[in-house]
Structures are given as structure tokens and as C-alpha cells.
Design a protein around this motif. Structure first.
Motif, PDB file in Angstrom:
ATOM      1  N   THR A 183       0.830  -1.201   0.000  1.00 34.18           N
ATOM      2  CA  THR A 183       0.000   0.000   0.000  1.00 34.18           C
ATOM      3  C   THR A 183       0.867   1.255   0.000  1.00 34.18           C
ATOM      4  O   THR A 183       0.668   2.167  -0.812  1.00 34.18           O
ATOM      5  CB  THR A 183      -0.933   0.000   1.218  1.00 34.18           C
ATOM      6  OG1 THR A 183      -1.913  -1.028   1.055  1.00 34.18           O
ATOM      7  CG2 THR A 183      -1.641   1.332   1.370  1.00 34.18           C
ATOM      8  N   HIS A 184       1.831   1.293   0.901  1.00 33.19           N
ATOM      9  CA  HIS A 184       2.697   2.475   0.980  1.00 33.19           C
ATOM     10  C   HIS A 184       3.688   2.529  -0.177  1.00 33.19           C
ATOM     11  O   HIS A 184       3.989   3.614  -0.687  1.00 33.19           O
ATOM     12  CB  HIS A 184       3.434   2.485   2.319  1.00 33.19           C
ATOM     13  CG  HIS A 184       2.555   2.796   3.487  1.00 33.19           C
ATOM     14  ND1 HIS A 184       1.784   1.843   4.114  1.00 33.19           N
ATOM     15  CD2 HIS A 184       2.301   3.957   4.140  1.00 33.19           C
ATOM     16  CE1 HIS A 184       1.107   2.394   5.099  1.00 33.19           C
ATOM     17  NE2 HIS A 184       1.401   3.671   5.143  1.00 33.19           N
ATOM     18  N   SER A 185       4.203   1.392  -0.595  1.00 33.64           N
ATOM     19  CA  SER A 185       5.121   1.395  -1.734  1.00 33.64           C
ATOM     20  C   SER A 185       4.440   1.919  -2.987  1.00 33.64           C
ATOM     21  O   SER A 185       5.023   2.690  -3.757  1.00 33.64           O
ATOM     22  CB  SER A 185       5.653  -0.023  -1.975  1.00 33.64           C
ATOM     23  OG  SER A 185       6.462  -0.448  -0.903  1.00 33.64           O
ATOM     24  N   SER A 186       3.182   1.511  -3.211  1.00 27.26           N
ATOM     25  CA  SER A 186       2.464   1.968  -4.398  1.00 27.26           C
ATOM     26  C   SER A 186       2.177   3.459  -4.341  1.00 27.26           C
ATOM     27  O   SER A 186       2.182   4.138  -5.376  1.00 27.26           O
ATOM     28  CB  SER A 186       1.155   1.188  -4.546  1.00 27.26           C
ATOM     29  OG  SER A 186       0.273   1.451  -3.471  1.00 27.26           O
ATOM     30  N   PHE A 187       1.943   3.994  -3.149  1.00 28.23           N
ATOM     31  CA  PHE A 187       1.686   5.428  -3.018  1.00 28.23           C
ATOM     32  C   PHE A 187       2.885   6.234  -3.509  1.00 28.23           C
ATOM     33  O   PHE A 187       2.733   7.215  -4.257  1.00 28.23           O
ATOM     34  CB  PHE A 187       1.379   5.765  -1.561  1.00 28.23           C
ATOM     35  CG  PHE A 187       1.219   7.243  -1.292  1.00 28.23           C
ATOM     36  CD1 PHE A 187       0.062   7.906  -1.645  1.00 28.23           C
ATOM     37  CD2 PHE A 187       2.239   7.974  -0.691  1.00 28.23           C
ATOM     38  CE1 PHE A 187      -0.086   9.265  -1.402  1.00 28.23           C
ATOM     39  CE2 PHE A 187       2.101   9.323  -0.446  1.00 28.23           C
ATOM     40  CZ  PHE A 187       0.927   9.966  -0.804  1.00 28.23           C
TER      41      PHE A 187
END
Length: 693
Positions: free
Chosen positions: A509-513
Motif C-alpha cells: 500500500t505504501h510502496s504503491s503510493f
């Protein structure tokens, strides 16, 4: 900078920049020699004080006076004294008085007009009064007693002194008022966040297995909390998520490689291939957009490769829309509409969304189109972008409503289907009875959500959704493979699988952001898609579209988290590659699960009959996998909010409090309130509820 080469602190070397004015006219102020004094040694007792010190805000009224423009009404600066030599003595008093009137407007807005409305008795000394409104009122009365409509040049020296005294007192008072935090409320907010974090941690003894993965999750929590107290780490937070995600994939591979996979027809080579491909896709995704501060201008895929290879970009975009249309036809509308109508509906949605993306990119970034699909753009030219976007949103809304309504109607008139009755292929699903439609609803709506997020994404980032789709399938394989062994109890399986899925979704989730261009800076917010389908300013519509466009990746992975929690991980493609048969392991999975349930039941009955005190032992508790998933997410969100609030409070006097820590706090609130409560718990919870049989 300081002596170590660092910056951003409050050391003298970091807060003593030199202010230089360059102009031939300045020779008039340099005295008889035609130049100004230029000392080569700092003043006694100081390290960097060679000249008089001025506030940064003093530059504004000085430039305004030199250029003959008004001073901005909220400025707190004072005219720089050495430059007043350009004007005569009377003009200097007039400039200072105008400066004082402008600052007085800020004083009245801060303290009210009552204390400054009427003239009071002029005091001979204002120094004994409390700093604040009383002192400023006293000094303003002294200014008005000297500078009035009938004043003459005999009081120029006194007027100049009184004006400077008032301006310096007002600047000091108002500057301290601007940073006068209500510390008690800050501590109260930290206490509330601490209560939320403790409440989330309470669930750990019953929901959390002690394992290497749990330890790694704890390390992530500790390191992330420590990072929030360093401005450079906040600015470059994306590297933390990139590296921890890579490390997590290696942990998944290590666990899967040491598990007996013979029962599932997989070998260590299959696991290695999946892990290697997962890491390669992750590496490609994180190089898609360079973000942060240090590497923001370096080459990347979106801004360096695609502008010079725009044909490759549109091939990938067409592949993404084609894949989505195929999934809509085969999954979303299958069993709800006849197969021919499903194909037409899916193609209509996909083509309309693609045409809008093509025309929008031509208007927003024409260098990415460069004359491609000219006939399509000419055909759709009569329809403006607002109409095209509304057509896409309307089509998605109708499709979602149809799926939900028909699913509910089918579910009310049909009972659950046994494993032997479930269709195994797409053709069987299209022609078979549609009773499992409601339990399949999250997967069906996931495809529609993906098309919505693609519509709200910049053209350069559209191919990332193909990467995410492949990552989800590979992750599902690595996520499920280690827990098919009969040597591990079903309860341990459920808890371990929940931990694996939750941490995977959290990291991705955070990597994709950040991979899609996000950062902790307000300037990185993408407004280009915030007005899709909006002809005027609508704060609700623009806010929703803004969040969808900037959190497209995290929203997609939140929905993917529901798929993993429900066991919808689609590993059929890799099963066919690995074993030569499609869904061979998937067909036997329900048999293994049923065998484990029977084993637990028999064990429970035997233990109950042999209990010494004659009381049957309770069966092992089965906490909802969704609650375990939300527990993991809530713990991180609560602890991250606590640490961000603590860092903002502890570093409230830091030089970067408004440029680094304050934006990070705003982003954290968006993550906690909108993404976690609204998307993850609200929408995700509804999807999970509809997917539970």
C-alpha cells in the motif's frame, strides 16, 4: 550549514545567511570613499555576526519602499535602517509611519480594536508593562503623540525613535504569538492517540502469532516511529517502504522454500520463480516515478523514458484497458448477464474509458500523444472532456448497481452451492446457475474499482496496474503455499495467513503510493484529475476525485487485501505453468481444508470426553480473518499517528516544522481518517461482509 555540513537546524551557521544588495546607487550610502564598511572579522563573542542582523520579513517592506509598492498587509517586517539613507529625513518618517500603520492592522486583528481605539494618557516609560497588548498600546499612543497632522521637522529624531520602538515591539510580540502553541491541547491529542494505539495492541495476545514475520512487523513499527523525528527521513520516506517490501518478499520466499509443497504439486523452483518475478516487478515499479527531495530530478520511467518512447506507453495502456475489459466480461458480468451482452458491456466501458484517457492526455500532456489515434480524437472532438468523464462515471455506476442488485436478488432466491457444484471454467460459470454471485461480489466490484482508479490516474501510471495485478497473483501463491501442509493446525494456519496477508498489503500500500509519484510534500499532490467530470467547483466532488487520483495505488491494494482475506487469491495461471494442469492444487484445496476441520472436531470431542473435571473443552476460537487484518492495519495507523504527533510536538520549534513535519501530519491524518477508516474499514468491511458465505 553547520561545521559538520548539515542543515536545517538552529545552530548559528545555519541561521546566519548574508543578505546582499547590489546596485550602483548604493555607492551614495558608502561615505566619502565610495564604498561601505566590509569587516573581515566577526563581532566579539560571535561567530558569524559581521553586520547588523535583520529578520527575513524585513526584506519585504524594504523592497516595497524601494520599488514604490504597498507592503503586504500581513507582513511583520521593518524597513532596513541602512537603506533609509536614500530618502530625506522627513520622507523617512513618512515611510516608517506607513510601515507602522500596516503593522498596526495586524496588531488590531490579533488583539482587537478596543485597546487602540481612543487616545490614552501618554506614559513616559512603556518598558515596565507586560509584553503584549498593553505595551503595544502604550507605544502606539507615544507614536500618535509625536506623529500627527500638525507635526514639524523639529520632532523628526523623536518620531523616528518612537516608530522604531513600536515596530520592534510589535514584530517581537506578533512573531511570538504566531508560534504560541497550546501545548496542553497537543498533549491531550497525544494521549488520545496513545489510547487508540494501546487499544489496538490489546488484540495482539489472541490475534497475533509469535513468528519471524511478527518480529519483522514489530521492527517495521519501531523503525518507522523513530524515522518520524528526522526531517530527512520524512522527506525520503519512500526508501524505507521500498527496502522493507523487498525484505518482506525475501522472508516470504524463505518460508515457502522450506515448506513441504509436494501435496500441492509445487517445487522449490516454482517458489523461486515466483519470488524472483515478484522482486523484479517491485524493482520496476519503484523506478516508475522518482519522488522525495534528493532524487526527485533523476531519470525514471514516467518522466524520462515515456516522453521519448510514447508508442511503448500507449501499447502498455491499451494492454491495461484490454485486460480490464476481459476481466469485466469474464468475472464481473459472468453469471449476471448473458455472455454476449457481458462482452458488449465490458467493451463499451473499456473503450469509453480509453477514449477519455486519450483525449485528456492530449489536452494535459500532448508530448505523450504526438499525433497518435488522430481519427479517434477527431471523432470524439464534439464531446468535451467533462461529458466524456461523466459518461465513464455513469457507466461504472450503472454497472456497479447492476452487479449489486442482481447479486442480492440471486442470493435471496438461491442457497449456497456445494464444492462439487461450483463451475470450474468461465464457460461453465456463464451457463451455470448463479447462486454464488453474492459471495463473489468483492471480486466483481474489484474490477470496476480498478477501472475507476485507472480513469483517475495519469496516463504514465496506468501500466502500473498491470504490475500490481501480477504482483497480487504472485503474492497469493507465496501467501497460500506454505499453509497447505497438514503438519500445521488449521488455527495456526489462519493466524499466520492473516499476518502474511496483512503485512504484505500494508507494505505494498505504501510502496504503491510513492511509486505512483506521491511524497510527504504538499507540492506533490496531483490536481490534474481532480476535476474530471466537474464543470464548476464542487468541494465534495473535487475532494473525492482528488483522493482517488492521489491514493489510487493504496485504494487498489486495500481492495486486494479483501481478496486475500477471503481467499480469492487467483493462482490459477501459475498453477498451470508449474504443474501443467489448470487449478489442480486449487481443486484439492477444499478437500484438505475439510479434512483439517474434521480432524479438529474429532480432537475436540476426544479431549472433551477425557476431561478430568467433566467439562467439555471449548473448541479453538476462530477469530474472523477480517478482524485480524484490521487489527494489524489499525496498530500501525495508530502508532504512526502517535509518533507523528509526538514528533510535531517535540520539534515544534524546528526550522522545518512547517515545511516537513506539518505536511507529514496532514498526510498522516489523510491516511488514518480517509484511507483507513473510510476505505480500509468502511468500504473494505462491506466488501468482506458480502463475500462471506
Amino acid at each position: 550549514m553547520n561545521s559538520a555540513g548539515n542543515h536545517g537546524g538552529s545552530a548559528p551557521g545555519e541561521t546566519s545567511p548574508v543578505l546582499v544588495f547590489l546596485s550602483p546607487k548604493l555607492q551614495e550610502l558608502g561615505g566619502g570613499g565610495g564604498g561601505a564598511e566590509c569587516p573581515v572579522r566577526p563581532r566579539e563573542g560571535t561567530e558569524f555576526e559581521f553586520f547588523d542582523k535583520v529578520e527575513q520579513s524585513d526584506l519585504v517592506p524594504t523592497l516595497a519602499a524601494l520599488l514604490g509598492t504597498p507592503v503586504p498587509r500581513n507582513n511583520l517586517g521593518i524597513l532596513i535602517a541602512p537603506l533609509l539613507g536614500f530618502w530625506s529625513e522627513k520622507e523617512r518618517v513618512q515611510l516608517l509611519y506607513r510601515n507602522a500603520l500596516q503593522v498596526m492592522g495586524v496588531v488590531k486583528a490579533t488583539f482587537g480594536d478596543e485597546a487602540f481605539a481612543d487616545a490614552e494618557r501618554v506614559r513616559t516609560n512603556c518598558g515596565g508593562l507586560d509584553e503584549g497588548r498593553e505595551e503595544l498600546a502604550c507605544r502606539w499612543d507615544r507614536v500618535r503623540a509625536v506623529v500627527h497632522p500638525d507635526w514639524d521637522t523639529s520632532v523628526i529624531e523623536t518620531a523616528t525613535e518612537e516608530l522604531n520602538e513600536f515596530l520592534r515591539a510589535a514584530q517581537e510580540t506578533l512573531s511570538s504569538t504566531a508560534s504560541n502553541y497550546n501545548v496542553s491541547r497537543l498533549y491531550l491529542a497525544i494521549a488520545v492517540a496513545a489510547c487508540a494505539a494501546i487499544s489496538a495492541l490489546v488484540s495482539f495476545p489472541t490475534l497475533w502469532p509469535r513468528s519471524t514475520k511478527g518480529l519483522l512487523y514489530g521492527v517495521v513499527l519501531v523503525l518507522y516511529g523513530m524515522m518520524m523525528f528526522a526531517s530527512s527521513y520524512v522527506e525520503e520516506e519512500q526508501h524505507f517502504w521500498y527496502w522493507t517490501t523487498s525484505a518482506w518478499f525475501l522472508v516470504l520466499y524463505a518460508e515457502s522454500a522450506h515448506t513441504d509443497l509436494k501435496a500441492n504439486a509445487y517445487s522449490p523452483h516454482h517458489v523461486f520463480f515466483s519470488a524472483a518475478l515478484l522482486l523484479a516487478l517491485h524493482r520496476l515499479a519503484i523506478r516508475w516515478n522518482q519522488t522525495g527531495q534528493k532524487h526527485a530530478g533523476e531519470p525514471d520511467v514516467a518522466h524520462t523514458f515515456f516522453p521519448t518512447h510514447h508508442i511503448v506507453l500507449w501499447i502498455l495502456i491499451i494492454a491495461t484497458y484490454s485486460h480490464l475489459s476481459l476481466r469485466l466480461a469474464r468475472h464481473t458480468f459472468a453469471g449476471i448477464l448473458p455472455i454476449n451482452i457481458s462482452a458488449i458491456a465490458a467493451a463499451t466501458l473499456g473503450v469509453s474509458a480509453f477514449v477519455f484517457k486519450l483525449n485528456f492526455t492530449q489536452a494535459d500532456a500532448p508530448e505523450l500523444v504526438q499525433g497518435l489515434a488522430r481519427q479517434i480524437r477527431e471523432w470524439s472532438a464534439p464531446f468535451d472532456l467533462v461529458f466524456q468523464a461523466r459518461a465513464v462515471f455513469l457507466g461504472l455506476g450503472i454497472a456497479a448497481s447492476l452487479v449489486i442488485v442482481v447479486s442480492g436478488a440471486v442470493n435471496r432466491h438461491s442457497g449456497p452451492r456445494s464444492s462439487e457444484q461450483c463451475p470450474k471454467t468461465i464457460s461453465e460459470l456463464s451457463n451455470a446457475d448463479t447462486s454464488p454471485v453474492l459471495t463473489d461480489l468483492p471480486k466483481r466490484l474489484h474490477n470496476l474499482l480498478t477501472l475507476l482508479l485507472v480513469t483517475q490516474t495519469r496516463a504514465q501510471n496506468v501500466p502500473l496496474f498491470l504490475i500490481y495485478e501480477l504482483q497480487l497473483r504472485l503474492l497469493a501463491f507465496l501467501h497460500l503455499a506454505p499453509y497447505q501442509s497438514s503438519s500445521v493446525s488449521s488455527t495456526q494456519n489462519r493466524r499466520a495467513k492473516s499476518l502474511t496477508g496483512s503485512v504484505s498489503i500494508l507494505l505494498l500500500t505504501h510502496s504503491s503510493f510513492y511509486a505512483m509519484g506521491g511524497s510527504n510534500a504538499i507540492s506533490s499532490i496531483d490536481l490534474s484529475n481532480a476535476y474530471n467530470g466537474v464543470s464548476g467547483y464542487n468541494i465534495l466532488a473535487v475532494g473525492v476525485l482528488l483522493f482517488l487520483s492521489n491514493w489510487a495505488g493504496p485504494i487498489w491494494w486495500a481492495s486486494a487485501g479483501v481478496q486475500l482475506t477471503l481467499g480469492y487469491g487467483d493462482t490459477s495461471v501459475f498453477s498451470s505453468i508449474f504443474s501443467g494442469r489448470r487449478e489442480s492444487g486449487k481443486d484439492r484445496r477444499w478437500v484438505q481444508d475439510e479434512r483439517k476441520r474434521l480432524h479438529e472436531t474429532i480432537k475436540y470431542e476426544r479431549n472433551g470426553a477425557a476431561n478430568k473435571i467433566g467439562t467439555p473443552i471449548r473448541p479453538p476460537s476462530r477469530v474472523s480473518p477480517w478482524l485480524q487484518h484490521i487489527s494489524c492495519m489499525t496498530v500501525f495507523r495508530a502508532l504512526s499517528l502517535l509518533m507523528v504527533m509526538a514528533s510535531c510536538t517535540a520539534l515544534r520549534t524546528h526550522l522545518f516544522i512547517w515545511t516537513v513535519f506539518s505536511p507529514k501530519y496532514l498526510y498522516t491524518m489523510a491516511w488514518c481518517i480517509v484511507w483507513h477508516l473510510g476505505v480500509n474499514i468502511g468500504i473494505g468491511g462491506l466488501l468482506y461482509w458480502t463475500g462471506v458465505e
